[in-house]
Each structure stands twice: as structure tokens, then as C-alpha cells.
Design a protein around this motif. Structure first.
Motif: not given
Length: 297
Positions: A36-42, A132-138
């Protein structure tokens, strides 16, 4: 006797210890929270990319509603790149101050790994989930912006700029993309490293701006930023409305390198390799060697 409060910057040896401790904590995060934190970063990096694209728009010919050519008077290339770089810094500021997990910054977990405080499995687990989370968020941010037709603003200038960025990024050779990725994440990780010296939010912001503006202005390649830049240009190329292409006087065929295959294989793969070399090895391991390596007396 009370401890004295210091407002001086934290010095590099203590910064290294802080980086090591943070690496341990990052690896220990529960998978769902980490994701979840990685999605935010993306999403945050995507916002920086939106800002950079917007301030870069101009200096190209488009057509007005009557079909006549209308020209935007642009700034010199270097000045435009500087403005884009300064705009992009909002992305890492949101990541660091807002709190989130960014793959490129997390390359500094290498310091905790080198000190044997985290395992190889823990390191790779963090990098994999966060990537993976960064990819989803971006890419989600890119799609939302596309649905909002922001690319049509400025008589299509923003969309044309986005297409130009995507075409350029998917035109690199493999080695070129690796080299540009190395230089980029060396600067990103230096920005994160300098934040470890900070005593306040203001300190962190001021530490972030110069190296991030530098890498964008110089044209270096950031894997997570490209998870926004290239997909949004692909959405525009493949699904942009006819009126937009008429305004800019271009067709999808004018951007031949801009494909999903070139995005994943020609850009994202080599840039990610370069980012790991530049961040984990050229910054993380070097500072570990200087300040944390255990030596016999």
C-alpha cells in the motif's frame, strides 16, 4: 541533567547508522502495508511527472480550432529542463515527507544487507513488493490523468510533450538506458541519503531539490517515473481522440518506437538494472564501506 537538544545536521557516520536501522525496519514491514505504501509512492512520483510534463509543454507547433498553425514560443532547452526538474522534485518530497515506499530509494537497504542485518530474501522481498506497488500506483495515476484528458490542455501542447517524452524514452539503446539509469539513481539515493542528516521537514525538502532537479534536467532515467511517463504517452497514442491529433498535426504513426514492448524491454528493464547499480552499489555500498564496515583493529 537534561539532554541538550541539537539543531545541527546529523553527521555522516550517524546518517549511515540511521540508514542501516531504516533498512531493517523497511524489510520488516508487513507485505500488505508495504504494498500500500508503495502504491502511494508510485502515485506521488506520477504527480511529479505530471508537473514536469506540464511545465515543459510548449515550443512546438499545433493547430487551432480553425486549422491554422499556432506556435508556442519556448524557452531554451536547458532552461526548460531545469524548470521540469524543479517541478519533478514534488514527487520525492511527497514520498519522503508524506511517508511511502519507493523502489529506487529503497536500494539503500543494501547497507543493512551488507551489514548482515537483513537477509537476501528480505531484501529481494522488499524490492519486489515495492517495485510492483510503485508500478500499480504510477500506471493508475497515468490512466486517471488520461481519462481527465489533461493531454488536450494548451491546445494539445501537454499531450504532444507527453508523446515526445515517451517516444524519446523508448528509443534508447539497452546500454544507453542502463547508463542513464545508473546516473539517475545515484542522484536519487544521494537525495535520500542527505535526508538522513535532516532535523526538520524544511531540511529534507532542501536536501531533495538539487539532486532531483539535476537528474531530470540532465535527462537521466528513473524506473518509477517511467512507469508514469511512458504509459500515459501510450494511452494517448492508442486511445487519444481524433480532435487532439488534428490539433497537434500528428498521427500515432509519428511515434514508432512508442510501444508496450519497447516500454518493458527497451526501457524499464535496462533502466531498473541501472537504477540498482547506481543506488545500491554506487551509493549504498560505498557509504557502507566507509562508515559501517567492520575491520580488525
Amino acid at each position: 541533567m537534561t539532554d541538550q537538544i541539537s539543531f545541527d545536521a546529523i553527521l555522516p557516520p550517524s546518517m549511515a547508522a540511521k540508514a542501516e536501522d531504516l533498512g531493517v525496519k523497511k524489510v520488516a514491514l508487513p507485505a500488505l502495508k508495504m504494498f500500500a505504501l508503495a502504491i502511494l509512492a508510485g502515485a506521488f512520483i506520477g504527480i511529479g511527472a505530471i508537473f514536469a510534463t506540464t511545465v515543459s509543454a510548449g515550443s512546438m507547433a499545433v493547430k487551432d480550432a480553425a486549422g491554422a498553425a499556432a506556435f508556442f514560443t519556448g524557452l531554451p532547452y536547458g532552461v526548460t529542463r531545469l524548470l521540469a526538474g524543479l517541478a519533478f522534485t514534488v514527487g520525492l518530497i511527497l514520498v519522503v515527507v508524506g511517508g511511502s515506499e519507493l523502489f529506487t530509494g529503497n536500494n539503500l537497504i543494501m547497507m543493512a544487507f551488507a551489514s548482515k542485518k537483513v537477509s537476501l530474501g528480505g531484501l529481494l522481498r522488499n524490492w519486489g513488493i515495492v517495485y510492483l506497488g510503485n508500478f500499480v500506483g504510477s500506471i493508475a495515476t497515468a490512466y486517471i490523468v488520461f481519462l481527465g484528458k489533461q493531454y488536450s490542455f494548451g491546445s494539445g501542447a501537454i499531450g504532444l510533450t507527453a508523446l515526445g517524452i515517451g517516444e524519446a524514452k523508448t528509443s534508447f539503446t539497452f546500454i544507453q538506458a542502463v547508463a542513464l539509469g545508473i546516473m539517475c539513481n545515484a542522484l536519487v539515493c544521494m537525495a535520500v541519503w542527505m535526508c538522513y542528516s535532516a532535523r526538520s521537514t524544511t531540511d529534507k525538502i532542501l536536501a531533495i531539490i538539487p539532486p532531483i532537479a539535476c537528474f531530470v534536467a540532465a535527462g537521466f532515467e528513473h524506473s518509477v517515473a517511467n512507469m508514469y511517463f511512458i504509459p500515459v504517452s501510450l494511452f494517448i497514442k492508442n486511445f487519444g481522440d481524433a480532435a487532439f491529433f488534428e490539433k497537434i498535426g500528428k498521427t500515432a504513426a509519428d511515434f514508432p518506437h512508442l510501444t508496450w514492448g519497447n516500454f518493458f524491454i527497451g526501457n524499464l528493464l535496462p533502466v531498473t538494472i541501472g537504477n540498482i547499480i547506481g543506488g545500491a552499489f554506487m551509493v549504498g555500498l560505498i557509504y557502507w564501506f566507509i562508515y559501517l564496515r567492520k575491520t580488525d583493529k
